[in-house]
Design a protein around this motif. Structure first.
Motif, short mmCIF file in Angstrom:
data_model
loop_
_atom_site.label_atom_id
_atom_site.label_comp_id
_atom_site.label_asym_id
_atom_site.label_seq_id
_atom_site.Cartn_x
_atom_site.Cartn_y
_atom_site.Cartn_z
N MET A 1 0.84 -1.18 0.00
CA MET A 1 0.00 0.00 0.00
C MET A 1 0.89 1.24 0.00
O MET A 1 1.98 1.25 0.55
N ALA A 2 0.41 2.31 -0.60
CA ALA A 2 1.16 3.55 -0.71
C ALA A 2 1.26 4.24 0.65
O ALA A 2 0.45 4.00 1.54
N LYS A 3 2.25 5.10 0.78
CA LYS A 3 2.45 5.85 2.00
C LYS A 3 2.28 7.33 1.72
O LYS A 3 2.47 7.78 0.59
N LEU A 4 1.94 8.08 2.75
CA LEU A 4 1.85 9.52 2.68
C LEU A 4 2.89 10.13 3.59
O LEU A 4 3.13 9.65 4.70
N LYS A 5 3.53 11.19 3.12
CA LYS A 5 4.47 11.95 3.93
C LYS A 5 3.77 13.25 4.30
O LYS A 5 3.46 14.07 3.43
N ILE A 6 3.49 13.42 5.59
CA ILE A 6 2.71 14.56 6.07
C ILE A 6 3.60 15.46 6.91
O ILE A 6 4.23 15.00 7.86
N THR A 7 3.64 16.75 6.57
CA THR A 7 4.44 17.72 7.29
C THR A 7 3.55 18.87 7.74
O THR A 7 2.80 19.43 6.94
N GLN A 8 3.65 19.22 9.02
CA GLN A 8 2.89 20.37 9.52
C GLN A 8 3.61 21.64 9.11
O GLN A 8 4.78 21.82 9.42
N VAL A 9 2.92 22.54 8.41
CA VAL A 9 3.55 23.76 7.91
C VAL A 9 2.97 25.02 8.54
O VAL A 9 3.57 26.09 8.42
N LYS A 10 1.82 24.92 9.21
CA LYS A 10 1.22 26.07 9.88
C LYS A 10 0.96 25.71 11.33
O LYS A 10 0.72 24.56 11.66
N SER A 11 0.97 26.72 12.18
CA SER A 11 0.78 26.53 13.61
C SER A 11 -0.64 26.05 13.90
O SER A 11 -1.60 26.40 13.20
N LYS A 12 -0.77 25.26 14.96
CA LYS A 12 -2.09 24.79 15.37
C LYS A 12 -2.78 25.77 16.31
O LYS A 12 -3.89 25.51 16.76
N ASN A 13 -2.14 26.92 16.59
CA ASN A 13 -2.80 27.96 17.39
C ASN A 13 -4.03 28.45 16.64
O ASN A 13 -3.96 28.78 15.47
N GLY A 14 -5.15 28.48 17.30
CA GLY A 14 -6.39 28.90 16.68
C GLY A 14 -7.18 27.76 16.07
O GLY A 14 -8.30 27.95 15.60
N ALA A 15 -6.60 26.57 16.03
CA ALA A 15 -7.30 25.41 15.48
C ALA A 15 -8.29 24.89 16.52
O ALA A 15 -8.14 25.12 17.73
N THR A 16 -9.31 24.18 16.05
CA THR A 16 -10.29 23.62 16.98
C THR A 16 -9.70 22.41 17.70
O THR A 16 -8.67 21.86 17.29
N LYS A 17 -10.36 21.99 18.76
CA LYS A 17 -9.91 20.82 19.52
C LYS A 17 -9.89 19.58 18.63
O LYS A 17 -9.00 18.73 18.75
N ARG A 18 -10.86 19.48 17.73
CA ARG A 18 -10.94 18.33 16.83
C ARG A 18 -9.75 18.30 15.88
O ARG A 18 -9.17 17.24 15.62
N GLU A 36 5.49 9.61 8.26
CA GLU A 36 5.08 8.77 7.14
C GLU A 36 4.04 7.78 7.64
O GLU A 36 4.29 7.07 8.61
N VAL A 37 2.88 7.76 6.99
CA VAL A 37 1.79 6.89 7.39
C VAL A 37 1.23 6.17 6.17
O VAL A 37 1.40 6.62 5.04
N GLU A 38 0.58 5.05 6.40
CA GLU A 38 -0.07 4.31 5.33
C GLU A 38 -1.24 5.12 4.78
O GLU A 38 -1.92 5.83 5.53
N ASN A 39 -1.50 5.01 3.51
CA ASN A 39 -2.59 5.72 2.85
C ASN A 39 -3.86 4.88 2.95
O ASN A 39 -4.15 4.05 2.09
N THR A 40 -4.62 5.11 4.03
CA THR A 40 -5.88 4.40 4.24
C THR A 40 -7.02 5.41 4.24
O THR A 40 -6.78 6.61 4.39
#
Length: 59
Positions: A1-18, A36-40
Motif C-alpha cells: 500500500m502507498a504511504k503519505l508523507k505529512i508535514t505540519q507547515v502552519k501553527s495549530k494555534n487557533g485550530a479547533t480541539k478536533r 510517514e503513514v499508510e494511505n488508508t
C-alpha cells in the motif's frame, strides 16, 4: 500500500480541539515535523480535516 508523507507547515494555534486531536492522532506534535503513514481511508479523512495546516506528499 502507498504511504503519505505529512508535514505540519502552519501553527495549530487557533485550530479547533478536533483539528488538534487529528494532528496528534497522525503523530504530529511540533511545527515542521514530518511523519510517514499508510494511505488508508481513515488517514485520508483525518488529513482532509487539517489540510490547511499540513503539506501532503505521496511516496
Amino acid at each position: 500500500m502507498a504511504k503519505l508523507k505529512i508535514t505540519q507547515v502552519k501553527s495549530k494555534n487557533g485550530a479547533t480541539k478536533r483539528q488538534i486531536a487529528n494532528l496528534q492522532s497522525l503523530g504530529i506534535h511540533k511545527l515542521n515535523q514530518t511523519v510517514e503513514v499508510e494511505n488508508t481511508p481513515v488517514i485520508k479523512g483525518m488529513v482532509e480535516k487539517v489540510l490547511h495546516l499540513v503539506k501532503v506528499e505521496e511516496i
